[in-house]
Design a protein around this motif. Structure first.
Motif, short mmCIF file in Angstrom:
data_model
loop_
_atom_site.label_atom_id
_atom_site.label_comp_id
_atom_site.label_asym_id
_atom_site.label_seq_id
_atom_site.Cartn_x
_atom_site.Cartn_y
_atom_site.Cartn_z
N ALA A 2 0.83 -1.19 0.00
CA ALA A 2 0.00 0.00 0.00
C ALA A 2 0.87 1.25 0.00
N VAL A 3 0.37 2.31 -0.63
CA VAL A 3 1.02 3.61 -0.61
C VAL A 3 0.62 4.28 0.70
N THR A 4 1.59 4.67 1.51
CA THR A 4 1.29 5.30 2.80
C THR A 4 1.24 6.81 2.65
N VAL A 5 0.24 7.42 3.28
CA VAL A 5 -0.02 8.85 3.11
C VAL A 5 -0.21 9.53 4.47
N LEU A 6 0.35 10.73 4.59
CA LEU A 6 0.12 11.58 5.76
C LEU A 6 -0.63 12.82 5.28
N LEU A 7 -1.69 13.20 6.01
CA LEU A 7 -2.50 14.35 5.65
C LEU A 7 -2.17 15.53 6.56
N ALA A 40 3.22 18.49 11.06
CA ALA A 40 3.40 17.80 9.78
C ALA A 40 4.84 17.35 9.58
N VAL A 41 5.78 18.23 9.93
CA VAL A 41 7.21 17.88 9.81
C VAL A 41 7.57 16.77 10.78
N GLN A 42 7.10 16.89 12.01
CA GLN A 42 7.41 15.88 13.04
C GLN A 42 6.86 14.50 12.67
N LEU A 43 5.62 14.45 12.21
CA LEU A 43 5.01 13.17 11.86
C LEU A 43 5.63 12.58 10.59
N SER A 44 6.03 13.43 9.68
CA SER A 44 6.70 12.95 8.47
C SER A 44 8.03 12.29 8.81
N GLU A 45 8.75 12.93 9.73
CA GLU A 45 10.04 12.37 10.15
C GLU A 45 9.83 11.07 10.93
N LYS A 46 8.75 10.98 11.69
CA LYS A 46 8.47 9.79 12.50
C LYS A 46 7.99 8.62 11.65
N PHE A 47 7.01 8.87 10.76
CA PHE A 47 6.37 7.78 10.02
C PHE A 47 6.98 7.51 8.65
N LYS A 48 7.71 8.47 8.09
CA LYS A 48 8.31 8.33 6.76
C LYS A 48 7.27 7.86 5.73
N PRO A 49 6.19 8.62 5.54
CA PRO A 49 5.17 8.21 4.56
C PRO A 49 5.69 8.27 3.14
N SER A 74 12.97 13.54 5.52
CA SER A 74 12.42 12.28 5.01
C SER A 74 12.50 12.31 3.49
N PRO A 75 13.71 12.16 2.94
CA PRO A 75 13.95 12.34 1.50
C PRO A 75 13.10 11.44 0.60
N ALA A 76 12.67 10.30 1.11
CA ALA A 76 11.90 9.38 0.28
C ALA A 76 10.42 9.75 0.19
N THR A 77 10.01 10.76 0.97
CA THR A 77 8.62 11.18 0.96
C THR A 77 8.36 12.18 -0.17
#
Length: 217
Positions: A2-7, A40-49, A74-77
């Motif tokens: 699945a493609v993981t997404v953060l909103l 948004a930055v914190q959760l992106s770094e934590k979850f690496k969506p 999170s360069p891969a996001t």
């Protein structure tokens, strides 16, 4: 897989609508939601969506700065800016900041799903009515590149720029960023010097012109 997404959007009803739309797709999984730019930055770094979908005008940290920081942490996001703003300056700045897509909120629901699929495949996605116009803008400005003082700011100085523009005191900024009021003042002073600003009024006007602060704030 699945493609993981953060909103990331400061309006709960918008996040709920986006979640409902995207979770209807069998190959998309929502990892979480952020209500402001710092989160948004914190959760992106934590979850690496795989994908971050972020509003342009966000409290705490605007969407453009969120995209910049997520690209570093999170360069891969892949980041997709979702916005009501269709002006070329916003779209160009989003792409310069590292966004892989720019989708207008006025478009149909299927377009956002398409944007997610496109950026995951390594392509850039822009809402159809932006594409041709944006190419013209980029061609016109390609020979007019000058050093932008904003680019000399550190991530912390950019965070403080937005918070000062939003009316937060040094004490409130220090508490939010877990630093001392004195450190907040030092960052603020350096930021003002780099941008050539001399008053709160000048800073607010700069933030409005830059798109860091929306006119309705």
């Amino acid at each position: 897989m699945a493609v993981t997404v953060l909103l990331a959007d400061d309006h709960p009803i918008v996040r709920q609508g986006l979640r409902h739309l995207l979770e209807a797709e069998p190959d998309i999984k929502i990892l979480g939601e952020a209500s402001d730019g710092l989160q948004a930055v914190q959760l992106s770094e934590k979850f690496k969506p795989n994908v971050l979908i972020v509003d342009l005008m966000m409290p705490g940290l605007n969407g453009l700065e969120v995209v910049r920081q997520v690209k570093d942490r999170s360069p891969a996001t892949f980041s997709i800016v979702l916005s009501m703003q269709s002006a070329d300056v916003y779209v160009v700045e989003a792409l310069k900041s590292g966004a892989a897509g720019y989708v207008l909120k006025e478009t149909g629901p299927s377009e956002l799903v398409n944007a997610v699929q496109q950026v995951i495949s390594g392509k850039r996605y822009l809402s159809p009515r932006l594409s041709e116009r944006l190419i013209d803008v980029l061609l016109q400005t390609s020979d007019e590149i000058t050093l932008d003082p904003y680019e000399t700011l550190t991530n912390r100085e950019r965070e403080i720029l937005q918070m000062v523009a939003e009316g937060l005191t040094s004490s409130a900024i220090a508490k939010r960023l877990s630093i001392s009021p004195r450190t907040a003042e030092l960052h603020r002073g350096r930021m003002m010097d780099k941008l050539g600003l001399h008053s709160q009024t000048e800073l607010i006007l700069y933030a409005l012109k830059r798109g860091i602060l929306s006119i309705d704030k």
